[in-house]
Enzyme design. Structure first.
Site, short mmCIF file in Angstrom:
data_model
loop_
_atom_site.label_atom_id
_atom_site.label_comp_id
_atom_site.label_asym_id
_atom_site.label_seq_id
_atom_site.Cartn_x
_atom_site.Cartn_y
_atom_site.Cartn_z
N ASN A 7 -49.08 -44.98 27.75
CA ASN A 7 -50.04 -46.05 27.47
C ASN A 7 -49.73 -46.63 26.08
OD1 ASN A 7 -52.36 -47.31 26.31
ND2 ASN A 7 -53.58 -46.50 28.00
N HIS A 10 -52.15 -48.72 21.91
CA HIS A 10 -52.30 -48.51 20.46
C HIS A 10 -51.22 -49.20 19.63
CE1 HIS A 10 -55.86 -46.19 20.84
NE2 HIS A 10 -55.30 -45.49 21.80
N HIS A 43 -54.11 -51.40 29.17
CA HIS A 43 -55.50 -51.72 29.55
C HIS A 43 -55.80 -53.11 29.00
CE1 HIS A 43 -60.01 -50.34 29.42
NE2 HIS A 43 -59.85 -51.47 30.07
N ARG A 45 -58.39 -55.40 28.27
CA ARG A 45 -59.86 -55.36 28.17
C ARG A 45 -60.43 -56.77 28.16
NH1 ARG A 45 -61.58 -49.91 26.20
NH2 ARG A 45 -63.65 -50.78 26.36
N ARG A 49 -59.13 -56.74 22.84
CA ARG A 49 -59.05 -56.15 21.50
C ARG A 49 -57.65 -55.62 21.17
NH1 ARG A 49 -62.66 -50.73 22.24
NH2 ARG A 49 -64.15 -52.24 22.98
N GLU A 70 -54.49 -51.13 33.79
CA GLU A 70 -55.88 -50.64 33.78
C GLU A 70 -56.78 -51.83 33.54
OE1 GLU A 70 -56.72 -47.81 30.75
OE2 GLU A 70 -55.21 -46.43 31.48
N THR A 101 -62.38 -45.78 26.60
CA THR A 101 -63.08 -45.56 27.87
C THR A 101 -63.82 -44.22 27.84
OG1 THR A 101 -61.16 -46.65 28.85
CG2 THR A 101 -62.76 -45.70 30.37
N GLU A 151 -57.43 -41.09 39.17
CA GLU A 151 -57.00 -40.57 37.88
C GLU A 151 -58.17 -39.75 37.35
OE1 GLU A 151 -55.18 -43.20 35.01
OE2 GLU A 151 -55.75 -41.88 33.36
N HIS A 190 -56.38 -39.09 29.45
CA HIS A 190 -57.35 -39.32 28.38
C HIS A 190 -57.43 -38.09 27.47
CE1 HIS A 190 -60.46 -41.24 26.11
NE2 HIS A 190 -60.28 -42.32 26.84
N1 PXP Z 1 -56.15 -43.12 31.21
C1 PXP Z 1 -57.15 -44.03 31.09
C2 PXP Z 1 -57.83 -44.50 32.32
C3 PXP Z 1 -57.51 -44.53 29.81
O1 PXP Z 1 -58.50 -45.44 29.72
C4 PXP Z 1 -56.79 -44.08 28.68
C5 PXP Z 1 -57.15 -44.63 27.33
O2 PXP Z 1 -56.80 -45.96 27.25
C6 PXP Z 1 -55.77 -43.16 28.86
C7 PXP Z 1 -55.48 -42.67 30.12
C8 PXP Z 1 -54.96 -42.65 27.70
O3 PXP Z 1 -55.76 -41.93 26.84
P1 PXP Z 1 -55.21 -41.46 25.42
O4 PXP Z 1 -54.91 -42.70 24.64
O5 PXP Z 1 -56.34 -40.66 24.86
O6 PXP Z 1 -53.97 -40.66 25.69
#
Ligand code: PXP
Length: 238
Positions: A7, A10, A43, A45, A49, A70, A101, A151, A190
């Site tokens: 992901n 960030h 994601h 949003r 953001r 996402e 989330t 998931e 997550h």
């Molecule tokens: N899966 C989903 C559905 C999420 O919303 C996120 C956070 O954006 C992640 C995985 C990844 O989480 P993390 O950034 O804490 O590894």
């Protein structure tokens, strides 16, 4: 074998802090793939953001692996998914004020709407996943609604310690088995990091882990020294 979805939200967070062009998540997706990422997750949003529409379209054109988009189950996002045609859509709950989330989808309250919503995506050959808490009820609703994947939310597992964490791990294992038994493919994510990932990765039939924050945090840790050295050397060479 459990695969890794990276992901890159960030990366976009750092760019949006200055609303400039760097770091570009599209460029970093390429590096994530070089490192072995099996898919790229973003994601988009409602408040934009971090990830921007342009990122999603460019990623779809440039990545060599799979794109997992996402998004919230809104008409606006459906229109974007129709245009981008990602490999997967993961539906997530979204609240404007949250930092990230916070929990899984509440499928019970939205069954009819979601069934109709995901039908639109499945007609376009997009696989659809539900981000849910590891609960039998949510797994059964996922199947009933017609999701291909779930998931499982590992946020709670990541926050807990000791015996409480062990119990949450058992819940994740049981949920994976239950979901598999009724034909759902199981991903999880997550809060997974370099310390807690192994036990989740070793769950039987765990398909893919989606990990973002800890990978980007580590990238800063392993890359910052080199970056400072390069800047110092430029300054010195004057
Ligand atoms: N899966 C989903 C559905 C999420 O919303 C996120 C956070 O954006 C992640 C995985 C990844 O989480 P993390 O950034 O804490 O590894």
């Amino acid at each position: 074998m459990t695969t890794l979805g990276v992901n890159i939200d960030h990366i976009a967070n750092v760019r949006q802090a200055r609303k400039t062009v760097e770091p570009d998540p599209v460029q970093f997706a390429f590096l994530a793939e070089l490192g072995g990422a099996d898919s790229i997750t973003v994601h988009l949003r409602e408040d934009r953001r971090h990830i921007q529409d342009r990122d999603v379209f460019l990623l779809k054109e440039t990545i060599k692996t799979k794109l997992n988009l996402e998004m919230a189950a809104t008409e606006e996002m459906l229109e974007i998914a129709r245009k981008v045609l990602p490999d997967y859509v993961t539906l997530v709950p979204e609240k404007r004020e949250e930092v990230t989330t916070e929990g899984g989808l509440n499928l019970k309250e939205n069954m009819k709407y979601l069934r109709n919503f995901i039908e639109n995506l499945k007609d376009l050959n997009i696989k659809v996943s539900a981000f849910i808490d590891p609960l039998s009820e949510q797994i059964n609703y996922s199947k009933e609604i017609g999701f291909d994947y779930v998931e499982l939310h590992t946020g709670k597992y990541a926050e807990l310690t000791g015996y409480d964490q062990y119990e949450e791990l058992q819940r994740l294992i049981e949920s994976t088995n239950e979901a598999n038994d009724i034909g759902l493919v199981v991903n999880a994510g997550h809060g997974l990091n370099f310390n807690n990932v192994k036990k989740i990765a070793s769950i039987n039939n765990m398909n893919e882990l989606n990990i973002g924050h800890s990978i980007v945090a580590r990238a800063l840790a392993v890359g910052l020294e080199k970056s400072v050295r390069e800047m110092k050397s430029l300054i010195k060479s004057n």
